[in-house]
Design an enzyme around this catalytic site. Structure first.
Site, short mmCIF file in Angstrom:
data_model
loop_
_atom_site.label_atom_id
_atom_site.label_comp_id
_atom_site.label_asym_id
_atom_site.label_seq_id
_atom_site.Cartn_x
_atom_site.Cartn_y
_atom_site.Cartn_z
N ASP A 47 39.76 -76.38 40.16
CA ASP A 47 39.82 -77.66 40.87
C ASP A 47 41.25 -78.22 40.77
O ASP A 47 41.69 -78.63 39.71
CB ASP A 47 38.83 -78.66 40.25
CG ASP A 47 38.78 -79.97 41.04
OD1 ASP A 47 37.97 -80.05 41.98
OD2 ASP A 47 39.57 -80.88 40.72
N TYR A 52 48.23 -83.37 42.22
CA TYR A 52 48.52 -82.85 40.88
C TYR A 52 49.85 -82.08 40.84
O TYR A 52 50.35 -81.77 39.75
CB TYR A 52 47.40 -81.94 40.36
CG TYR A 52 46.01 -82.55 40.37
CD1 TYR A 52 45.81 -83.92 40.49
CD2 TYR A 52 44.87 -81.75 40.25
CE1 TYR A 52 44.53 -84.47 40.52
CE2 TYR A 52 43.59 -82.29 40.26
CZ TYR A 52 43.44 -83.65 40.41
OH TYR A 52 42.17 -84.19 40.44
N LYS A 77 42.52 -81.16 47.40
CA LYS A 77 42.19 -82.48 47.94
C LYS A 77 43.34 -83.06 48.74
O LYS A 77 44.52 -82.84 48.40
CB LYS A 77 41.84 -83.44 46.78
CG LYS A 77 40.93 -82.82 45.74
CD LYS A 77 40.51 -83.76 44.64
CE LYS A 77 39.83 -82.98 43.53
NZ LYS A 77 40.72 -82.49 42.47
N HIS A 110 40.56 -87.17 48.73
CA HIS A 110 40.67 -87.47 47.30
C HIS A 110 40.14 -88.87 46.95
O HIS A 110 39.44 -89.04 45.96
CB HIS A 110 42.15 -87.33 46.87
CG HIS A 110 42.34 -87.02 45.43
ND1 HIS A 110 43.39 -86.26 44.97
CD2 HIS A 110 41.64 -87.36 44.34
CE1 HIS A 110 43.30 -86.15 43.65
NE2 HIS A 110 42.25 -86.82 43.24
N ASN A 244 34.85 -74.62 26.05
CA ASN A 244 34.22 -75.35 27.16
C ASN A 244 33.43 -74.42 28.09
O ASN A 244 32.58 -74.88 28.85
CB ASN A 244 35.28 -76.10 27.98
CG ASN A 244 35.95 -77.20 27.17
OD1 ASN A 244 35.46 -77.60 26.12
ND2 ASN A 244 37.10 -77.66 27.64
#
Ligand SMILES: NC(=O)c1ccc[n+]([C@@H]2O[C@H](COP(=O)([O-])OP(=O)(O)OC[C@H]3O[C@@H](n4cnc5c(N)ncnc54)[C@H](OP(=O)(O)O)[C@@H]3O)[C@@H](O)[C@H]2O)c1
Length: 283
Positions: A47, A52, A77, A110, A244
């Site tokens: 993602d 970013y 996004k 976004h 994770n």
């Protein structure tokens, strides 16, 4: 197999791995290493976002991984400055060219920015519908949309978003927006799933983690996946990237699930901005 990540069906017939890897706040210089590590461990869903600043590095890591393009689900996004349809078209092309990909698996608006562009996120959404029609975006969705924003798309647009990516974690369970998604076949993607670390020392979560013999992060991520949401925790720490990922070989019982959901603080639990008023446009 113990660590197989489930694929979930989207409302357009495509599927998405329920667990992915998020790259917000990973410096471009560190992104390829983190994504490469994630892909080695078994993540198949990344993602990113134009905002970013690391789409190129994500694309490079996927290309050098040896995996086929079709094996990795990639989301990006539309940045906040590009909501006008002609700008959205250019921004989408820039995203594909930064990733060096001819299509993307999922492309999102976004932020809704209801106080910008005369509140018109519908024409932005119609530009994303074009990208889906021409096949360059396999699926399209939104991020940070509140219920009235989703209702407006339902009334004025053709395509129902495949996902709504919103802030969700034990301190902001965001039930109302999730319930709208459930009722209208829009999957919820939970961003900042561990509240950027803020929930990990919570005594309830620590207690449950001790009971099940897992870390706090694993317990919280497991809570999300048992609720049916999609998650993509971020980490640049190799050990945590692996930790994770290891959330599919244990379960939380109903009591543990309810105790975690009971930590909700409503609006005060937000770590990020409120989408109703957020109006940031990068310079
Ligand atoms: N659509 C949106 O508006 C939006 C907004 C925010 C985020 N997102 C997406 O959601 C993704 C995840 O959210 P996020 O990055 O904000 O936060 P997050 O995943 O909830 O938390 C990341 C933070 O937790 C730490 N961490 C990760 N795993 C850990 C573990 N096992 N134990 C202890 N600490 C751990 C990381 O540290 P280290 O890196 O130092 O290990 C980092 O500081 C983003 O990367 C992005 O893809 C979307």
């Amino acid at each position: 197999m113990a660590h197989t990540v489930p694929d979930i069906s989207l409302n357009d017939g495509n599927t998405i791995p329920q667990l992915g890897f998020g790259v917000y706040q990973i410096e471009p210089k560190d992104t390829a290493a983190a994504v490469s590590r994630a892909l080695e461990i078994g993540y198949r869903h990344i993602d990113t976002a134009e905002m970013y600043g690391n789409e190129a590095e994500v694309g490079a890591a996927i290309r050098t991984s040896g995996l086929d393009r079709g094996e990795v689900f990639v989301t990006s996004k539309l940045n906040n400055g590009f909501h006008r349809p002609e700008d959205a078209r250019k921004a989408f092309e820039s995203t594909l060219s930064a990733l060096k990909m001819d299509h993307i698996d999922l492309f999102l608006i976004h932020w809704p920015l209801p106080t910008r562009y005369d509140g018109d996120f519908v024409s932005t959404w119609k530009a994303l519908e074009e990208f889906r029609r021409d096949g360059r975006a396999r699926s399209i969705g939104v991020s940070n949309f509140q219920v009235p924003h989703l209702e407006r798309l339902a009334a004025e647009a053709d395509v129902v978003p495949a996902v709504n990516q919103i802030e969700v974690h034990p301190y902001l369970t965001n039930e109302q927006v999730r319930a709208y998604g459930d009722a209208h076949n829009i999957l919820t993607e939970a961003w900042s799933p561990i509240a950027q670390g803020r929930v990990l020392d919570d005594p309830t979560i620590v207690d449950i983690a001790e009971q099940v013999g897992r870390t706090s992060a694993q317990v919280v991520l497991r809570w999300h996946v048992q609720r049916g949401d999609i998650v993509f925790p971020k980490s640049t720490t190799p050990k945590r990237i692996e930790e994770n990922f290891r959330i599919f070989d244990f379960t939380l019982d109903d009591t543990a699930m309810e105790r975690i959901s009971g930590l909700d603080k409503g609006e005060t639990g937000r770590t990020g901005p409120n989408p109703d008023v957020f109006d940031y446009i990068p310079a």
